[in-house]
Design an enzyme around this catalytic site. Sequence first.
Site, PDB file in Angstrom:
ATOM      1  N   SER A 140       0.903  -0.986  -0.038  1.00 34.69           N
ATOM      2  CA  SER A 140       0.092   0.045  -0.112  1.00 34.69           C
ATOM      3  C   SER A 140       0.880   1.176   0.042  1.00 34.69           C
ATOM      4  O   SER A 140       2.074   1.095   0.421  1.00 34.69           O
ATOM      5  CB  SER A 140      -0.818  -0.207   1.159  1.00 34.69           C
ATOM      6  OG  SER A 140      -1.345   1.173   1.353  1.00 34.69           O
ATOM      7  N   TYR A 183      -1.979  -1.964  10.203  1.00 37.67           N
ATOM      8  CA  TYR A 183      -2.067  -1.910   8.647  1.00 37.67           C
ATOM      9  C   TYR A 183      -0.685  -1.663   7.995  1.00 37.67           C
ATOM     10  O   TYR A 183      -0.149  -2.304   7.149  1.00 37.67           O
ATOM     11  CB  TYR A 183      -3.229  -1.241   8.105  1.00 37.67           C
ATOM     12  CG  TYR A 183      -3.492  -1.425   6.815  1.00 37.67           C
ATOM     13  CD1 TYR A 183      -4.311  -2.458   6.124  1.00 37.67           C
ATOM     14  CD2 TYR A 183      -3.009  -0.372   5.832  1.00 37.67           C
ATOM     15  CE1 TYR A 183      -4.470  -2.305   4.619  1.00 37.67           C
ATOM     16  CE2 TYR A 183      -3.462  -0.514   4.503  1.00 37.67           C
ATOM     17  CZ  TYR A 183      -4.132  -1.497   4.056  1.00 37.67           C
ATOM     18  OH  TYR A 183      -4.432  -1.682   2.454  1.00 37.67           O
TER      19      TYR A 183
END
Length: 258
Positions: A144, A158
């Site tokens: 990401s 995350y």
Amino acid sequence: MPRLDAKVALITGAASGIGRVAAELFAAEGARVVIADVVEADGSAAVDAITRAGGHAAFVRADVSKTEDAAAMVRFAVETFGGLHVLYNNAGILPPDDAGTLATPDDTWDRVMAVNLKGVWLGCKHGIPALLESGGGAIVNVSSLVALMGSAVPQIAYTASKGGVLAMTRELAVEYSRRGIRANTLCPGPIDTPLMAELMADPQWAARRLVHIPMGRPGQAAEIAKAALFLASDESSFMTGATLVVDGGITAAYVTPE
Ligand code: NAP
């Protein structure tokens, strides 16, 4: 010629979101696609859609955080379609209670790490022997934007998990670079999917995110699927250990346009 002609592609988390769109695109490009996911109904619906469009796909229920499921999904791909050429480790979670450094509960941290980081490793651990057996192939691991830039709207587990994916992928790319396996990392920015829709439902949160995107909009799943297709196909034949950032310009920006 289709870009994945006669290839077998295993995509995790492909029952919805980016993975689902990628499954349809890969099938349209000639791949026989294995959809591995925890959501059986959506996974089967994705297979039906691909089959109706004239493609080939099969669903296997697999929780990527479990080693026996990761082994089974690879076995399923080989037994169903005769090999494995593309391993696209896409499954990921972002639970709402993954917040700041002090706020994230321990068990949320553990779950995020188990799916997002260990799940990618397990996919590789069980997938690489099948890729080697099939004469080599391509791994696409999903990280990401937050592996590259910090966010003031924190999602600490995350972010840490996606940083791990990026570092791990570079290392395994080097490890297998002379054995016919390429491994690259895809770093999407904010993409309009169910995962993101849940977060964007909060208008304040959405506004804080959107202001940082030079292109002024979130990406679409198809825009990530096309980048994944590039990494999965021979079009990226001299790329390994690379990071492909698809983020509407976020990482390029210091100040965004009015
Ligand atoms: P999504 O719409 O939530 O789809 C992910 C799929 O994976 C869902 O079907 C999900 O099931 C499934 N899944 C969850 N845990 C799993 C597990 N343990 N084993 C197998 N499947 C599992 O997500 P997305 O937005 O398409 O994101 C795909 C990937 O891109 C993720 O790795 C995500 O972190 C990454 N990414 C997304 C964005 C974005 O803005 N959307 C940005 C950067 C990176 P459930 O619905 O039950 O969870």
